[in-house]
Structure formats: structure tokens, C-alpha cells
Design an enzyme around this catalytic site. Structure first.
Site, PDB file in Angstrom:
ATOM      1  N   SER A  63       5.219  46.587  55.989  1.00 36.92           N
ATOM      2  CA  SER A  63       4.181  45.854  56.511  1.00 36.92           C
ATOM      3  C   SER A  63       3.754  44.605  56.274  1.00 36.92           C
ATOM      4  O   SER A  63       4.034  44.179  55.267  1.00 36.92           O
ATOM      5  CB  SER A  63       2.925  46.908  56.243  1.00 36.92           C
ATOM      6  OG  SER A  63       1.699  46.280  57.163  1.00 36.92           O
ATOM      7  N   TYR A  86      -2.791  50.617  49.617  1.00 31.18           N
ATOM      8  CA  TYR A  86      -1.909  50.617  50.925  1.00 31.18           C
ATOM      9  C   TYR A  86      -1.193  49.116  50.927  1.00 31.18           C
ATOM     10  O   TYR A  86       0.037  49.102  50.888  1.00 31.18           O
ATOM     11  CB  TYR A  86      -2.859  50.544  52.210  1.00 31.18           C
ATOM     12  CG  TYR A  86      -1.886  50.562  53.575  1.00 31.18           C
ATOM     13  CD1 TYR A  86      -0.948  51.615  53.836  1.00 31.18           C
ATOM     14  CD2 TYR A  86      -1.411  49.364  54.215  1.00 31.18           C
ATOM     15  CE1 TYR A  86       0.035  51.529  54.894  1.00 31.18           C
ATOM     16  CE2 TYR A  86      -0.722  49.100  55.203  1.00 31.18           C
ATOM     17  CZ  TYR A  86       0.258  50.428  55.467  1.00 31.18           C
ATOM     18  OH  TYR A  86       0.848  50.337  56.765  1.00 31.18           O
TER      19      TYR A  86
HETATM   20  N1  LIG Z   1       0.807  51.209  63.341  1.00 28.02           N
HETATM   21  C1  LIG Z   1       0.661  49.947  62.640  1.00 28.02           C
HETATM   22  O1  LIG Z   1      -0.047  49.069  63.101  1.00 28.02           O
HETATM   23  C2  LIG Z   1       1.530  49.692  61.674  1.00 28.02           C
HETATM   24  C3  LIG Z   1       1.699  48.278  60.880  1.00 28.02           C
HETATM   25  C4  LIG Z   1       2.361  48.252  59.932  1.00 28.02           C
HETATM   26  C5  LIG Z   1       3.063  49.116  59.389  1.00 28.02           C
HETATM   27  N2  LIG Z   1       3.194  50.421  59.684  1.00 28.02           N
HETATM   28  C6  LIG Z   1       4.261  51.400  59.155  1.00 28.02           C
HETATM   29  O2  LIG Z   1       4.903  51.909  60.096  1.00 28.02           O
HETATM   30  C7  LIG Z   1       5.399  53.214  59.668  1.00 28.02           C
HETATM   31  C8  LIG Z   1       5.114  54.371  60.745  1.00 28.02           C
HETATM   32  O3  LIG Z   1       3.622  54.444  61.023  1.00 28.02           O
HETATM   33  P1  LIG Z   1       3.053  54.826  62.536  1.00 28.02           P
HETATM   34  O4  LIG Z   1       2.140  53.596  62.778  1.00 28.02           O
HETATM   35  O5  LIG Z   1       4.290  55.106  63.377  1.00 28.02           O
HETATM   36  O6  LIG Z   1       2.207  55.881  62.174  1.00 28.02           O
HETATM   37  P2  LIG Z   1       2.372  57.341  62.533  1.00 28.02           P
HETATM   38  O7  LIG Z   1       2.459  57.722  64.112  1.00 28.02           O
HETATM   39  O8  LIG Z   1       1.061  58.043  61.909  1.00 28.02           O
HETATM   40  O9  LIG Z   1       3.636  57.941  61.716  1.00 28.02           O
HETATM   41  C9  LIG Z   1       3.828  58.145  60.481  1.00 28.02           C
HETATM   42  C10 LIG Z   1       5.213  58.759  60.172  1.00 28.02           C
HETATM   43  O10 LIG Z   1       5.045  59.171  58.619  1.00 28.02           O
HETATM   44  C11 LIG Z   1       5.208  60.544  58.703  1.00 28.02           C
HETATM   45  N3  LIG Z   1       4.719  60.906  57.344  1.00 28.02           N
HETATM   46  C12 LIG Z   1       3.479  60.805  56.860  1.00 28.02           C
HETATM   47  N4  LIG Z   1       3.356  61.530  55.516  1.00 28.02           N
HETATM   48  C13 LIG Z   1       4.481  62.192  55.565  1.00 28.02           C
HETATM   49  C14 LIG Z   1       4.943  63.017  54.498  1.00 28.02           C
HETATM   50  N5  LIG Z   1       4.358  63.359  53.398  1.00 28.02           N
HETATM   51  N6  LIG Z   1       6.127  63.545  54.444  1.00 28.02           N
HETATM   52  C15 LIG Z   1       7.042  63.227  55.413  1.00 28.02           C
HETATM   53  N7  LIG Z   1       6.618  62.443  56.455  1.00 28.02           N
HETATM   54  C16 LIG Z   1       5.297  61.837  56.471  1.00 28.02           C
HETATM   55  C17 LIG Z   1       4.664  61.211  59.755  1.00 28.02           C
HETATM   56  O11 LIG Z   1       5.159  62.360  59.867  1.00 28.02           O
HETATM   57  P3  LIG Z   1       4.362  64.010  59.571  1.00 28.02           P
HETATM   58  O12 LIG Z   1       2.831  63.540  59.761  1.00 28.02           O
HETATM   59  O13 LIG Z   1       4.802  64.837  60.517  1.00 28.02           O
HETATM   60  O14 LIG Z   1       4.935  64.185  58.215  1.00 28.02           O
HETATM   61  C18 LIG Z   1       5.137  60.238  60.855  1.00 28.02           C
HETATM   62  O15 LIG Z   1       6.115  60.649  61.263  1.00 28.02           O
HETATM   63  C19 LIG Z   1       4.347  53.448  58.365  1.00 28.02           C
HETATM   64  O16 LIG Z   1       5.376  53.382  57.355  1.00 28.02           O
HETATM   65  C20 LIG Z   1       3.564  52.375  58.431  1.00 28.02           C
HETATM   66  O17 LIG Z   1       2.895  51.955  57.032  1.00 28.02           O
HETATM   67  C21 LIG Z   1       2.477  50.720  60.993  1.00 28.02           C
END
Ligand SMILES: NC(=O)c1ccc[n+]([C@@H]2O[C@H](COP(=O)([O-])OP(=O)(O)OC[C@H]3O[C@@H](n4cnc5c(N)ncnc54)[C@H](OP(=O)(O)O)[C@@H]3O)[C@@H](O)[C@H]2O)c1
Length: 262
Positions: free
Chosen positions: A153, A166
Site C-alpha cells: 500500500s 497498518y
Molecule cells: N482498498 C484500498 O483502498 C486499498 C489501498 C491500499 C492497499 N490495499 C490492500 O489491498 C488488499 C486487498 O484489499 P481490498 O481493498 O480488496 O479489501 P477487501 O475487499 O476487504 O479484501 C481483503 C481480502 O483479504 C482477505 N482476508 C482478510 N483476512 C484474511 C484472513 N485472515 N485469511 C485469509 N484471507 C483474508 C479477504 O477474504 P476473507 O475475508 O474472505 O477471508 C479478502 O479477500 C489488502 O492487502 C489491502 O491492504 C487496499
């Protein structure tokens, strides 16, 4: 333990070569969008996360769109570190091998000074990546091929007052991916570090003042393009590269006074 309600995706053969990808954290957001994009590009997919219903729906959608069994899922919590070796072996046996592994699992829990939240973020965002990518790196080094993607990120580029743990977990992931790249490039293994800005997913609910928000589909398209070009770093959208260059150059004594940034 992994559950799999669907038939297996087709294996790669000399006459029908097929790339095979594992996406860890594929049930929603960027991971699910990336799975759809990779399926469109012809990958056979192993999709991991905890929410079985979401994974099952996603696999059905991908398999219906491609007209064949292209994606299978495995229910897994990345904090179950001890389960990783057997699950990786099972995925390798099911798919035949792996060409691409994406570590996307992540959580962002609000508020500082909460040890349980901070430990959870560290475990999911970083320790889980070690549990999976240490094994994958050893495998790809042996195979002398493969691509590893870590979803870090922009938050990991500076220590931010809003959510210390985080930002620290993402900084650790970024540094670990760089070290993997430095070890593996001589073996022909490609490591891509992705730093999204704000992406319209469930996680964005935690953001206080989101701006330049992109869709998960745009993030996935950018990641696939960077994979094809074998780029080492990706800011998505690209404008974040310049913004973070400036932010990284701000001295610490000044950064902490810029409340809207820090
Ligand atoms: N959205 C943003 O603005 C943003 C910005 C920068 C970076 N990111 C990064 O992008 C990545 C994806 O996030 P997203 O924005 O797409 O959010 P999201 O929709 O909440 O996706 C998070 C994913 O991580 C999985 N996950 C969480 N805890 C887990 C666990 N204990 N075991 C296995 N899987 C787990 C969730 O699956 P389950 O809950 O089904 O397990 C889900 O598939 C993350 O690493 C996040 O830090 C996001």
C-alpha cells in the site's frame, strides 16, 4: 482444511500450455477483480480466503464466463500458518504447478493503541505473507521461473499517525518483497510490489478522506499490465508514484506537522 465443491481446472500440458495462478485473499475487492481478469487472460486459478460463500459464487461466475472449470477455491485463514505446507502441496497437485502467486490478503482496522487489532493486522498483512511466500520463493527458485505479486500500500511508504500498525505491516511487506526480488531475480523469478492508493472496496470504509478513488477492476488491469511488463513496482493509479515521491522527501519534523498527510 481446504474445501472444494467444484471440479478441478484443466492442467497444463505441452500441447495445451496454460498458466496457473494462486490468489491468496481472493473473495472480494482487488483479489476478486484480479481473479476475474486473470481468468479472462486464460489462467487456471486457485482462489483462497475465509468466506466460502463469496469464493463459491466467484468460481461459479468465472467458470460460467469461460465455459470450463477454470477456477477452484480453498477455504483458508492466512493465520493458520501450519496449514500452509500441506495446502500448497494440494494446490500444486490440483493445478499441476504454479506460475504466479499473488498475496493480497489484508485487513485495516481503525484506531491506534489497540494491541489485538494491531496483532491481527500484522498477522494477516505480513506474517501470513511470510508463511506463504517463503515456501513459494523456495519453489520458484528451484523451478528457476515464476512470478510473485504482493499487494502492499502507499500507506507503507511513511509512518502515518492515523494507523501506525497498518502502515508498519505494509512497510514490512514492501521491504520483504524487495529482499525476495534481490534474492530471486538471478533465478529468473519476477517479484512485483503493488502499492494501491484508494480503491473502492470494503476496506475503503476505514479511510478518512479518500481521494483519487479507483475501481478494483482498474487496479486489477494495472496489475496484469505490470505483470506482462515484468515491472518491479506499481503504484495504482500511477499518479501516486509522484505523490509518494514528494511525501517520502518531506523531512520527519515537517511531516508530523502536516496533519492532513500524517
Ligand atoms: N482498498 C484500498 O483502498 C486499498 C489501498 C491500499 C492497499 N490495499 C490492500 O489491498 C488488499 C486487498 O484489499 P481490498 O481493498 O480488496 O479489501 P477487501 O475487499 O476487504 O479484501 C481483503 C481480502 O483479504 C482477505 N482476508 C482478510 N483476512 C484474511 C484472513 N485472515 N485469511 C485469509 N484471507 C483474508 C479477504 O477474504 P476473507 O475475508 O474472505 O477471508 C479478502 O479477500 C489488502 O492487502 C489491502 O491492504 C487496499
Amino acid at each position: 482444511m481446504p474445501k472444494n465443491a467444484l471440479s478441478l481446472p484443466p492442467r497444463s500440458t505441452p500441447l495445451k500450455p496454460r498458466r496457473r495462478a494462486l490468489v491468496i485473499g481472493a473473495s472480494s475487492g482487488i483479489g476478486a477483480a484480479l481473479a476475474r481478469q486473470l481468468a479472462r487472460e486464460g489462467y487456471a486459478l486457485a482462489l483462497l480466503a475465509r468466506r466460502q460463500d463469496m469464493l463459491e459464487t466467484l468460481c461459479k461466475e468465472i467458470n460460467a464466463a469461460s465455459g470450463e472449470s477454470r477456477a477452484v477455491f480453498y477455504v483458508h485463514d492466512v493465520r493458520e500458518y501450519a496449514a500452509v505446507p500441506a495446502l500448497l502441496q494440494r494446490i500444486l497437485a490440483d493445478l499441476g504447478s504454479l506460475d504466479l502467486v499473488v498475496y493480497n490478503a489484508g485487513v485495516n482496522l481503525p484506531a491506534a493503541y489497540d494491541f489485538e487489532n494491531d496483532r491481527l493486522m500484522t498477522e494477516v498483512n505480513f506474517i501470513g505473507a511470510l508463511a506463504w511466500l517463503d515456501r513459494v520463493a523456495a519453489l520458484f527458485q528451484q523451478l528457476r521461473s515464476g512470478q510473485i505479486v504482493g499487494i502492499s500500500s502507499v500507506a507503507g511508504d511513511r509512518g502515518r499517525a492515523g494507523n501506525p500498525a497498518y502502515t508498519a505491516s505494509k512497510a514490512a511487506l514492501t521491504c520483504y518483497l524487495e529482499a525476495l526480488r534481490n534474492r530471486l531475480s538471478r533465478y529468473g523469478v519476477h517479484v512485483l510490489t503493488v502499492k494501491p492508493g484508494f480503491v473502492q472496496t470494503d476496506m475503503l470504509k476505514q479511510a478518512q478522506r479518500p481521494f483519487m478513488v479507483i475501481s478494483p477492476e482498474q487496479a486489477a488491469a494495472d496489475i496484469c499490465k505490470a505483470l506482462r511488463r515484468r515491472k518491479q513496482f506499481l503504484y495504482t493509479p500511477a499518479r501516486w508514484g509522484l505523490i509518494m515521491l514528494i511525501i517520502r522527501l518531506i523531512p520527519s519534523f515537517l511531516f508530523r506537522r502536516l496533519r492532513f498527510l500524517a
